[in-house]
Motif scaffolding. Structure first.
Motif, mmCIF file in Angstrom:
data_model
loop_
_atom_site.group_PDB
_atom_site.id
_atom_site.type_symbol
_atom_site.label_atom_id
_atom_site.label_comp_id
_atom_site.label_asym_id
_atom_site.label_seq_id
_atom_site.Cartn_x
_atom_site.Cartn_y
_atom_site.Cartn_z
ATOM 1 N N ARG A 32 0.850 -1.170 0.000
ATOM 2 C CA ARG A 32 0.000 0.000 0.000
ATOM 3 C C ARG A 32 0.900 1.238 0.000
ATOM 4 O O ARG A 32 2.133 1.117 0.069
ATOM 5 C CB ARG A 32 -0.947 -0.014 1.210
ATOM 6 N N HIS A 33 0.306 2.403 -0.038
ATOM 7 C CA HIS A 33 1.066 3.649 -0.086
ATOM 8 C C HIS A 33 2.034 3.749 1.092
ATOM 9 O O HIS A 33 3.206 4.114 0.923
ATOM 10 C CB HIS A 33 0.105 4.840 -0.098
ATOM 11 N N ALA A 34 1.579 3.408 2.276
ATOM 12 C CA ALA A 34 2.425 3.500 3.470
ATOM 13 C C ALA A 34 3.613 2.544 3.374
ATOM 14 O O ALA A 34 4.721 2.866 3.825
ATOM 15 C CB ALA A 34 1.600 3.203 4.724
ATOM 16 N N ASP A 35 3.394 1.356 2.789
ATOM 17 C CA ASP A 35 4.493 0.402 2.612
ATOM 18 C C ASP A 35 5.548 0.958 1.654
ATOM 19 O O ASP A 35 6.758 0.798 1.883
ATOM 20 C CB ASP A 35 3.965 -0.922 2.053
ATOM 21 N N VAL A 47 11.338 10.890 1.044
ATOM 22 C CA VAL A 47 10.012 11.002 0.422
ATOM 23 C C VAL A 47 9.716 12.472 0.189
ATOM 24 O O VAL A 47 9.735 13.269 1.129
ATOM 25 C CB VAL A 47 8.923 10.374 1.311
ATOM 26 N N VAL A 48 9.448 12.853 -1.059
ATOM 27 C CA VAL A 48 9.244 14.269 -1.376
ATOM 28 C C VAL A 48 7.844 14.550 -1.932
ATOM 29 O O VAL A 48 7.509 15.698 -2.224
ATOM 30 C CB VAL A 48 10.294 14.781 -2.385
ATOM 31 N N GLY A 49 7.035 13.520 -2.075
ATOM 32 C CA GLY A 49 5.688 13.735 -2.583
ATOM 33 C C GLY A 49 5.023 12.404 -2.873
ATOM 34 O O GLY A 49 5.522 11.342 -2.519
ATOM 35 N N GLY A 50 3.868 12.481 -3.528
ATOM 36 C CA GLY A 50 3.152 11.268 -3.889
ATOM 37 C C GLY A 50 1.661 11.434 -3.737
ATOM 38 O O GLY A 50 1.157 12.509 -3.414
ATOM 39 N N ASP A 51 0.950 10.345 -3.981
ATOM 40 C CA ASP A 51 -0.507 10.359 -3.920
ATOM 41 C C ASP A 51 -0.967 9.003 -3.408
ATOM 42 O O ASP A 51 -0.745 7.974 -4.055
ATOM 43 C CB ASP A 51 -1.080 10.622 -5.321
ATOM 44 N N ALA A 52 -1.599 9.000 -2.245
ATOM 45 C CA ALA A 52 -2.038 7.744 -1.639
ATOM 46 C C ALA A 52 -3.147 7.090 -2.440
ATOM 47 O O ALA A 52 -3.332 5.868 -2.385
ATOM 48 C CB ALA A 52 -2.507 8.003 -0.203
ATOM 49 N N ALA A 53 -3.887 7.863 -3.220
ATOM 50 C CA ALA A 53 -5.009 7.312 -3.968
ATOM 51 C C ALA A 53 -4.560 6.507 -5.181
ATOM 52 O O ALA A 53 -5.260 5.601 -5.628
ATOM 53 C CB ALA A 53 -5.942 8.439 -4.412
ATOM 54 N N LEU A 54 -3.378 6.802 -5.742
ATOM 55 C CA LEU A 54 -2.982 6.142 -7.000
ATOM 56 C C LEU A 54 -2.496 4.701 -6.835
ATOM 57 O O LEU A 54 -2.936 3.867 -7.649
ATOM 58 C CB LEU A 54 -1.949 7.013 -7.727
ATOM 59 N N PRO A 55 -1.616 4.292 -5.954
ATOM 60 C CA PRO A 55 -0.760 5.139 -5.130
ATOM 61 C C PRO A 55 0.608 5.369 -5.788
ATOM 62 O O PRO A 55 1.093 4.539 -6.550
ATOM 63 C CB PRO A 55 -0.585 4.282 -3.873
ATOM 64 N N THR A 56 1.218 6.503 -5.469
ATOM 65 C CA THR A 56 2.565 6.812 -5.933
ATOM 66 C C THR A 56 3.351 7.446 -4.795
ATOM 67 O O THR A 56 2.771 8.077 -3.898
ATOM 68 C CB THR A 56 2.559 7.804 -7.109
ATOM 69 N N VAL A 57 4.666 7.275 -4.847
ATOM 70 C CA VAL A 57 5.566 7.923 -3.897
ATOM 71 C C VAL A 57 6.729 8.511 -4.683
ATOM 72 O O VAL A 57 7.436 7.790 -5.397
ATOM 73 C CB VAL A 57 6.106 6.932 -2.837
ATOM 74 N N THR A 72 1.146 -0.907 -8.996
ATOM 75 C CA THR A 72 0.474 -1.464 -10.176
ATOM 76 C C THR A 72 -0.364 -2.670 -9.768
ATOM 77 O O THR A 72 -0.153 -3.253 -8.699
ATOM 78 C CB THR A 72 1.491 -1.894 -11.255
ATOM 79 N N SER A 73 -1.301 -3.039 -10.641
ATOM 80 C CA SER A 73 -2.208 -4.163 -10.369
ATOM 81 C C SER A 73 -2.840 -3.993 -8.994
ATOM 82 O O SER A 73 -2.739 -4.860 -8.124
ATOM 83 C CB SER A 73 -1.462 -5.504 -10.459
ATOM 84 N N CYS A 74 -3.480 -2.845 -8.815
ATOM 85 C CA CYS A 74 -4.006 -2.467 -7.498
ATOM 86 C C CYS A 74 -5.514 -2.715 -7.367
ATOM 87 O O CYS A 74 -6.264 -2.545 -8.336
ATOM 88 C CB CYS A 74 -3.728 -0.986 -7.224
ATOM 89 N N THR A 75 -5.933 -3.108 -6.181
ATOM 90 C CA THR A 75 -7.338 -3.226 -5.828
ATOM 91 C C THR A 75 -7.550 -2.521 -4.499
ATOM 92 O O THR A 75 -6.967 -2.922 -3.475
ATOM 93 C CB THR A 75 -7.766 -4.702 -5.701
ATOM 94 N N ASP A 76 -8.327 -1.451 -4.537
ATOM 95 C CA ASP A 76 -8.575 -0.661 -3.321
ATOM 96 C C ASP A 76 -7.283 -0.224 -2.645
ATOM 97 O O ASP A 76 -7.154 -0.281 -1.412
ATOM 98 C CB ASP A 76 -9.433 -1.454 -2.338
ATOM 99 N N GLY A 77 -6.303 0.190 -3.439
ATOM 100 C CA GLY A 77 -5.042 0.700 -2.899
ATOM 101 C C GLY A 77 -4.044 -0.361 -2.509
ATOM 102 O O GLY A 77 -2.954 -0.046 -2.009
ATOM 103 N N ASP A 78 -4.396 -1.621 -2.709
ATOM 104 C CA ASP A 78 -3.513 -2.743 -2.384
ATOM 105 C C ASP A 78 -2.920 -3.263 -3.691
ATOM 106 O O ASP A 78 -3.657 -3.766 -4.546
ATOM 107 C CB ASP A 78 -4.316 -3.839 -1.687
#
Length: 219
Positions: A32-35, A47-57, A72-78
C-alpha cells in the motif's frame, strides 16, 4: 541506579534491533502507499511527494536523483506490483538509450515523447521480503543515477563537457568526410561507414565539419 539505566538502554537497543530484523524479513505479497514510503525510507531516500489514492511515492536520493514508485495491479489501494521510474529530459539517440538498457539488464530504458524513462518493475504476487524490496530500490537508484554519465561518455564528451573528437587513426581520416558514427548531418559530409569502428578516430574531419555547422552529434 546506573546499572538499571544501562540495563534499560541495552533492552531498548535489543528491542529496536529485533524490530528492524523483523521488518527486514517481513514478507510482502502486496504493498500500500504506506508500505512504499517505508521502503523508500529504509533505502535511505527522502520522500518528497506522492498520492495515496494512485498510489505513488516520489523520492529523492542523496545523490540528487528524483524518481517515483508507482503501485500497479491495485485493488482498493492494495498493489501486487511496483514500477520504479526516473525521467530524464533531452534524450540522446535511440542507440544510446538501447545501449544503456543492454549495459544494465536490471532496468529498462525507453525513449518516448521527448524524454527517457529508466524503469524497474517489481512483482510481489508470490511474496518478497521487505529487505529484498529495499535492495531493489537501491539497485534501481544506483543504475538510474549512472544514466547521465553514461550518456555523456557515449556522446564522447570530454571532462569539460565539450566533444571528445578523438584522434586521426581511422583509415579514412583526413578525406574531408566524417566517418565517426556518433555524428549526423548532410550525407555529402558523412562517410559511408556502416559500423562503429571509426568512432573517435576521425578527429580532424569531424571537428572541421562540426565547427562549420555541417554535422552534429546524434543527440
Amino acid at each position: 541506579m546506573s546499572y538499571l539505566i544501562k540495563s534499560g538502554v541495552l533492552a531498548a537497543a535489543l528491542a529496536a534491533g529485533a524490530a528492524t530484523a523483523a521488518q527486514a524479513q517481513e514478507l510482502l505479497t502486496s504493498v500500500r502507499h504506506a508500505d512504499m514510503e517505508r521502503l523508500v525510507e529504509a533505502a535511505g531516500y527522502e520522500v518528497v511527494g506522492g498520492d495515496a489514492a494512485l498510489p505513488t511515492v516520489q523520492f529523492r536520493t542523496p545523490d540528487g536523483l528524483n524518481a517515483t514508485a508507482f503501485g500497479t495491479s491495485c485493488t482498493d489501494g492494495d498493489c501486487t506490483g511496483m514500477n520504479l521510474i526516473a525521467q530524464f529530459d533531452s534524450p540522446p539517440s535511440l542507440d544510446v538509450v538501447n545501449g544503456f538498457s543492454v549495459r544494465y539488464a536490471a532496468i529498462s530504458a525507453v525513449r518516448s515523447d521527448g524524454a527517457v524513462y529508466v524503469t524497474r518493475y517489481l512483482i510481489l504476487d508470490h511474496g518478497q521480503t521487505f529487505e529484498n524490496l529495499t535492495l531493489n530500490f537501491t539497485v534501481f537508484a544506483n543504475i538510474a543515477g549512472n544514466y547521465p554519465e553514461y550518456v555523456r561518455t557515449a556522446l564522447g564528451a570530454d571532462d569539460d563537457g565539450g566533444i571528445n573528437f578523438g584522434d586521426d587513426t581511422s583509415t579514412w581520416a583526413n578525406d574531408g568526410e566524417c566517418d565517426d558514427t556518433r555524428f549526423t548531418g548532410d550525407d555529402e559530409w558523412l562517410g559511408i561507414t556502416l559500423n562503429d569502428d571509426h568512432r573517435f578516430k576521425d578527429a580532424t574531419d569531424c571537428r572541421s565539419l562540426y565547427e562549420a555547422g555541417r554535422i552534429r552529434l546524434k543527440n
